[in-house]
Design a protein around this motif. Structure first.
Motif, PDB file in Angstrom:
ATOM      1  N   GLY A 144       0.794  -1.229   0.000  1.00 19.86           N
ATOM      2  CA  GLY A 144       0.000   0.000   0.000  1.00 19.86           C
ATOM      3  C   GLY A 144       0.821   1.272   0.000  1.00 19.86           C
ATOM      4  O   GLY A 144       0.369   2.296   0.501  1.00 19.86           O
ATOM      5  N   ASN A 145       2.053   1.221  -0.527  1.00 20.35           N
ATOM      6  CA  ASN A 145       2.847   2.455  -0.565  1.00 20.35           C
ATOM      7  C   ASN A 145       2.891   3.070  -1.965  1.00 20.35           C
ATOM      8  O   ASN A 145       3.784   3.840  -2.297  1.00 20.35           O
ATOM      9  N   GLY A 146       1.955   2.650  -2.807  1.00 26.83           N
ATOM     10  CA  GLY A 146       1.815   3.280  -4.125  1.00 26.83           C
ATOM     11  C   GLY A 146       2.667   2.664  -5.219  1.00 26.83           C
ATOM     12  O   GLY A 146       2.513   3.007  -6.386  1.00 26.83           O
ATOM     13  N   ALA A 147       3.574   1.778  -4.852  1.00 30.13           N
ATOM     14  CA  ALA A 147       4.419   1.155  -5.885  1.00 30.13           C
ATOM     15  C   ALA A 147       3.576   0.176  -6.702  1.00 30.13           C
ATOM     16  O   ALA A 147       2.622  -0.413  -6.189  1.00 30.13           O
ATOM     17  N   THR A 148       3.924   0.020  -7.982  1.00 28.73           N
ATOM     18  CA  THR A 148       3.200  -0.937  -8.838  1.00 28.73           C
ATOM     19  C   THR A 148       4.185  -1.970  -9.374  1.00 28.73           C
ATOM     20  O   THR A 148       5.397  -1.693  -9.489  1.00 28.73           O
ATOM     21  N   PHE A 149       3.658  -3.149  -9.699  1.00 34.47           N
ATOM     22  CA  PHE A 149       4.551  -4.254 -10.069  1.00 34.47           C
ATOM     23  C   PHE A 149       4.007  -5.078 -11.230  1.00 34.47           C
ATOM     24  O   PHE A 149       2.792  -5.268 -11.339  1.00 34.47           O
ATOM     25  N   ASP A 150       4.918  -5.585 -12.056  1.00 31.32           N
ATOM     26  CA  ASP A 150       4.612  -6.677 -12.977  1.00 31.32           C
ATOM     27  C   ASP A 150       5.433  -7.866 -12.510  1.00 31.32           C
ATOM     28  O   ASP A 150       6.616  -7.707 -12.172  1.00 31.32           O
ATOM     29  N   VAL A 151       4.822  -9.044 -12.508  1.00 29.38           N
ATOM     30  CA  VAL A 151       5.565 -10.243 -12.104  1.00 29.38           C
ATOM     31  C   VAL A 151       5.769 -11.127 -13.335  1.00 29.38           C
ATOM     32  O   VAL A 151       4.813 -11.414 -14.071  1.00 29.38           O
ATOM     33  N   LEU A 152       7.017 -11.524 -13.559  1.00 33.82           N
ATOM     34  CA  LEU A 152       7.343 -12.423 -14.675  1.00 33.82           C
ATOM     35  C   LEU A 152       7.944 -13.713 -14.124  1.00 33.82           C
ATOM     36  O   LEU A 152       8.572 -13.712 -13.068  1.00 33.82           O
ATOM     37  N   SER A 153       7.772 -14.788 -14.882  1.00 31.24           N
ATOM     38  CA  SER A 153       8.477 -16.035 -14.554  1.00 31.24           C
ATOM     39  C   SER A 153       9.544 -16.232 -15.626  1.00 31.24           C
ATOM     40  O   SER A 153       9.249 -16.173 -16.822  1.00 31.24           O
ATOM     41  N   ASN A 154      10.783 -16.403 -15.180  1.00 26.93           N
ATOM     42  CA  ASN A 154      11.893 -16.577 -16.136  1.00 26.93           C
ATOM     43  C   ASN A 154      12.824 -17.650 -15.565  1.00 26.93           C
ATOM     44  O   ASN A 154      13.916 -17.383 -15.102  1.00 26.93           O
ATOM     45  N   PRO A 155      12.366 -18.926 -15.589  1.00 27.72           N
ATOM     46  CA  PRO A 155      13.157 -19.985 -14.970  1.00 27.72           C
ATOM     47  C   PRO A 155      14.508 -20.163 -15.657  1.00 27.72           C
ATOM     48  O   PRO A 155      14.663 -19.849 -16.832  1.00 27.72           O
ATOM     49  N   GLU A 156      15.444 -20.655 -14.874  1.00 23.98           N
ATOM     50  CA  GLU A 156      16.810 -20.832 -15.385  1.00 23.98           C
ATOM     51  C   GLU A 156      17.051 -22.301 -15.730  1.00 23.98           C
ATOM     52  O   GLU A 156      16.700 -23.180 -14.947  1.00 23.98           O
ATOM     53  N   PHE A 157      17.659 -22.533 -16.890  1.00 28.40           N
ATOM     54  CA  PHE A 157      17.894 -23.913 -17.331  1.00 28.40           C
ATOM     55  C   PHE A 157      19.372 -24.294 -17.345  1.00 28.40           C
ATOM     56  O   PHE A 157      19.728 -25.358 -17.858  1.00 28.40           O
ATOM     57  N   LEU A 158      20.254 -23.434 -16.824  1.00 22.49           N
ATOM     58  CA  LEU A 158      21.685 -23.767 -16.861  1.00 22.49           C
ATOM     59  C   LEU A 158      21.954 -25.015 -16.035  1.00 22.49           C
ATOM     60  O   LEU A 158      21.252 -25.296 -15.072  1.00 22.49           O
ATOM     61  N   ALA A 159      22.983 -25.765 -16.450  1.00 20.45           N
ATOM     62  CA  ALA A 159      23.439 -26.897 -15.639  1.00 20.45           C
ATOM     63  C   ALA A 159      24.774 -26.513 -15.024  1.00 20.45           C
ATOM     64  O   ALA A 159      25.580 -25.801 -15.651  1.00 20.45           O
ATOM     65  N   GLU A 160      25.029 -26.951 -13.810  1.00 15.68           N
ATOM     66  CA  GLU A 160      26.303 -26.628 -13.173  1.00 15.68           C
ATOM     67  C   GLU A 160      27.429 -27.342 -13.914  1.00 15.68           C
ATOM     68  O   GLU A 160      27.240 -28.432 -14.464  1.00 15.68           O
ATOM     69  N   GLY A 161      28.576 -26.692 -13.923  1.00 12.79           N
ATOM     70  CA  GLY A 161      29.721 -27.263 -14.655  1.00 12.79           C
ATOM     71  C   GLY A 161      29.784 -26.767 -16.090  1.00 12.79           C
ATOM     72  O   GLY A 161      30.844 -26.730 -16.696  1.00 12.79           O
ATOM     73  N   THR A 162      28.601 -26.373 -16.629  1.00 19.03           N
ATOM     74  CA  THR A 162      28.582 -25.815 -17.992  1.00 19.03           C
ATOM     75  C   THR A 162      27.789 -24.505 -17.990  1.00 19.03           C
ATOM     76  O   THR A 162      27.232 -24.109 -19.011  1.00 19.03           O
ATOM     77  N   ALA A 163      27.730 -23.843 -16.834  1.00 23.63           N
ATOM     78  CA  ALA A 163      26.864 -22.663 -16.685  1.00 23.63           C
ATOM     79  C   ALA A 163      27.206 -21.567 -17.693  1.00 23.63           C
ATOM     80  O   ALA A 163      26.308 -20.992 -18.313  1.00 23.63           O
ATOM     81  N   VAL A 164      28.500 -21.297 -17.872  1.00 21.94           N
ATOM     82  CA  VAL A 164      28.885 -20.180 -18.745  1.00 21.94           C
ATOM     83  C   VAL A 164      28.464 -20.484 -20.186  1.00 21.94           C
ATOM     84  O   VAL A 164      27.858 -19.650 -20.871  1.00 21.94           O
ATOM     85  N   LYS A 165      28.742 -21.698 -20.608  1.00 19.83           N
ATOM     86  CA  LYS A 165      28.365 -22.129 -21.960  1.00 19.83           C
ATOM     87  C   LYS A 165      26.843 -22.064 -22.120  1.00 19.83           C
ATOM     88  O   LYS A 165      26.333 -21.567 -23.118  1.00 19.83           O
ATOM     89  N   ASP A 166      26.134 -22.558 -21.140  1.00 16.23           N
ATOM     90  CA  ASP A 166      24.665 -22.587 -21.219  1.00 16.23           C
ATOM     91  C   ASP A 166      24.080 -21.173 -21.245  1.00 16.23           C
ATOM     92  O   ASP A 166      23.094 -20.916 -21.931  1.00 16.23           O
ATOM     93  N   LEU A 167      24.690 -20.265 -20.468  1.00 13.08           N
ATOM     94  CA  LEU A 167      24.165 -18.894 -20.427  1.00 13.08           C
ATOM     95  C   LEU A 167      24.485 -18.140 -21.718  1.00 13.08           C
ATOM     96  O   LEU A 167      23.701 -17.317 -22.186  1.00 13.08           O
TER      97      LEU A 167
END
Ligand code: NAD
Ligand code: UGA
Length: 462
Positions: A144-167
């Motif tokens: 109730g402080n006047g702020a407004t919001f949009d909510v998005l879902s943006n799940p992450e699919f990276l796998a550990e060990g190859t995170a940089v490549k996946d991103l």
């Protein structure tokens, strides 16, 4: 544009570092409550080991990427706020052992609501049960402080060990949302380096459910091939040959067919159990039982591996020394969460084996902490016998050959590349005879192992 990400873990850190690298004009502020973790992100020893991550962080940090514990400031300044906090399985109350614990998500939403002014886009990056966005939106709008919001879902699919490549080169980026303007704002960020046809947009609920479904399908493939590995051991078929034969069918495909000691990691089990809980919640008992079997099969595979070691070693490993090669849940990561190694080591310890453990990236403290966790009961009590086993029967060493020296057996639990090229004759010669090797990842060439004089056993081969 300013971005804030709450949660500097395995997802928040690498994901934001990549956005900052690709978008030098966007200020990216990653915030976390965990001071040592933030200190590590600001040092040369990053808290997350990922090939290539050091370079990405070094390029952007101090330019348009910062890490701090100033959560309120980070939120207040940002136009877009990612929530990338942990969503572990609940250990208490309703849904314990199945449902996701959304305490941290809710705390973030309340903090965002309290601190925000103007308009903000809030992005769910954490993996969440379907319809969580509804709860997040209600909390955000209740301040109730006047702020407004949009909510998005943006799940992450990276796998550990190859995170940089996946991103850098993801199969797809998924954005679910109701406001076309907000979806487009996020799509534009990814569009700086990802082709438009790989940025998929859906409604909020499809996006949330797609993440759980993707992990369930991936884990299902591992459990399926692991189930077949048990049949291979009983019949004389070879699971790697079966995997190759079926994987060449383009409808099946070759990936995620590597039989193993069992899948680990912080997400597969948690997300499937979450899916099971959701199905039960909606009265879909058969659907829940179907997916739960993927986890049951994985538990069976881990247990079966430890039992095979005991049986093969003349039905006793009591007071025998077993060298453990690898403790991380897969190669190229320092993450040990839900690693199959934890369960195999526990089972061997309870058979009174002595373990000498080596992993190139996992610290001795992490190994001890996980073993303590798995041996402590649900009331937080560690019985006297287990305490003694942990104290006296576990040693951690810094080299694979040292782990094998004088051992009665070596068990390979993570597929680190260095194990593939180990000098097996040297290993064999340093061990007690007969020298057993149990390869839980099928990384060793069995002909070479036998030529080196090892009594060799692997997954899915008689
Ligand atoms: P993590 O435990 O490594 O990191 C989460 C971080 O959030 C922690 O550092 C914690 O201190 C911080 N945090 C918690 N509550 C906070 C709060 N109120 N304010 C500030 N910081 C807070 O977890 P992770 O592995 O990065 O996973 C995060 C989410 O991403 C989970 O939902 C997970 O399912 C999902 N996910 C993980 C992976 C992966 O490979 N690890 C991949 C895809 C999706
Ligand atoms: C997995 C998914 O692959 C990611 O897409 C997802 O984003 C992530 O979970 C998540 O939501 O956390 P991750 O757990 O990091 O990524 O690693 P995987 O490569 O999927 O491996 C998971 C486990 O399965 C490991 O223990 C691995 O050794 C095992 N595995 C994997 C096999 O035993 N055989 C295989 O063929 C593949």
């Amino acid at each position: 544009m300013k971005i804030c990400c709450i949660g500097a873990g395995y997802v928040g850190g690498p994901t934001m570092a990549m956005i900052a690298k690709q978008c030098p004009d966007i200020g990216v502020h990653v915030v976390d409550l965990n001071q040592p973790r933030i200190d590590a992100w600001n040092s040369d020893e990053l808290p997350v080991y990922e090939p290539g991550l050091d370079e990405v962080v070094k390029e952007a940090r101090g330019r348009n990427l910062r890490f701090s514990t100033m959560v309120d400031e980070g939120i207040a300044e940002a136009d877009m706020i990612f929530i990338a906090v942990n969503t572990p399985t609940k250990t208490f109350g309703i849904g314990a052992g199945r449902a996701a614990n959304l305490e941290f998500i809710e705390k973030c939403a309340r903090q965002i609501a309290r601190v925000s002014h103007g308009h903000k886009i809030v992005v769910e990056k954490s993996t969440l049960p379907v319809r969580t966005a509804e709860a997040v939106k209600r909390i955000l709008e209740s301040a109730g402080n006047g702020a407004t919001f949009d909510v998005l879902s943006n799940p992450e699919f990276l796998a550990e060990g190859t995170a940089v490549k996946d991103l850098l080169n993801p199969d797809r980026v998924l954005i679910g949302g109701e406001s076309a303007k907000a979806v487009d704002a996020l799509a534009q960020v990814y569009g700086r380096w990802i082709p438009a046809d790989r940025i998929l947009t859906t409604n909020l609920w499809s996006s949330e459910l797609s993440k759980l479904t993707a992990n369930a399908f991936l884990a299902q493939r591992v459990s399926s091939i692991n189930a077949i590995s048990a049949l291979c051991e009983a019949t004389g078929a070879d699971v790697d040959e079966v995997a190759r034969a079926i994987g060449t069918d383009s409808r099946i495909g070759p990936k995620f067919l590597k039989a193993s000691v069992g899948f680990g990691g912080s997400c597969f089990q948690k997300d499937i159990l979450n899916l099971v809980y959701l199905c039960e919640h909606f009265g879909l008992r058969e659907v829940a039982a179907y997916w739960e079997q993927v986890v049951n099969m994985n538990d069976y595979q881990k247990r079966r591996f430890a039992e095979r070691i005991v049986k093969t070693m003349f039905n006793t490993v009591s007071d025998k020394l077993i060298g453990i090669w690898g403790f991380a849940f897969k190669k190229d990561t320092n993450d040990v969460r839900e690693s199959a190694a934890i369960h195999v080591c526990r089972d061997l310890l309870r058979e009174r084996a002595r373990l000498r453990i080596y992993d190139p990236r996992v610290s001795a403290d992490q190994v001890r902490e996980e073993l303590l966790g798995v041996m402590t009961d649900s009331n937080g009590i560690l019985n006297e016998g287990d305490r003694k086993l942990l104290e006296k029967n576990v040693t951690i060493v810094k080299d694979a050959y040292a782990a094998a020296e004088n051992a009665h057996a070596v068990a390979i639990l993570t597929e680190w590349d260095e194990f593939r090229t180990a000098d097996l004759s040297r290993v064999q010669a340093s061990m007690q005879q007969p020298a057993f090797m149990f390869d839980g990842r099928n990384v060793i060439n069995s002909a070479q192992a036998k030529a080196a004089g090892l009594d060799f056993h692997c997954i899915g081969r008689a």
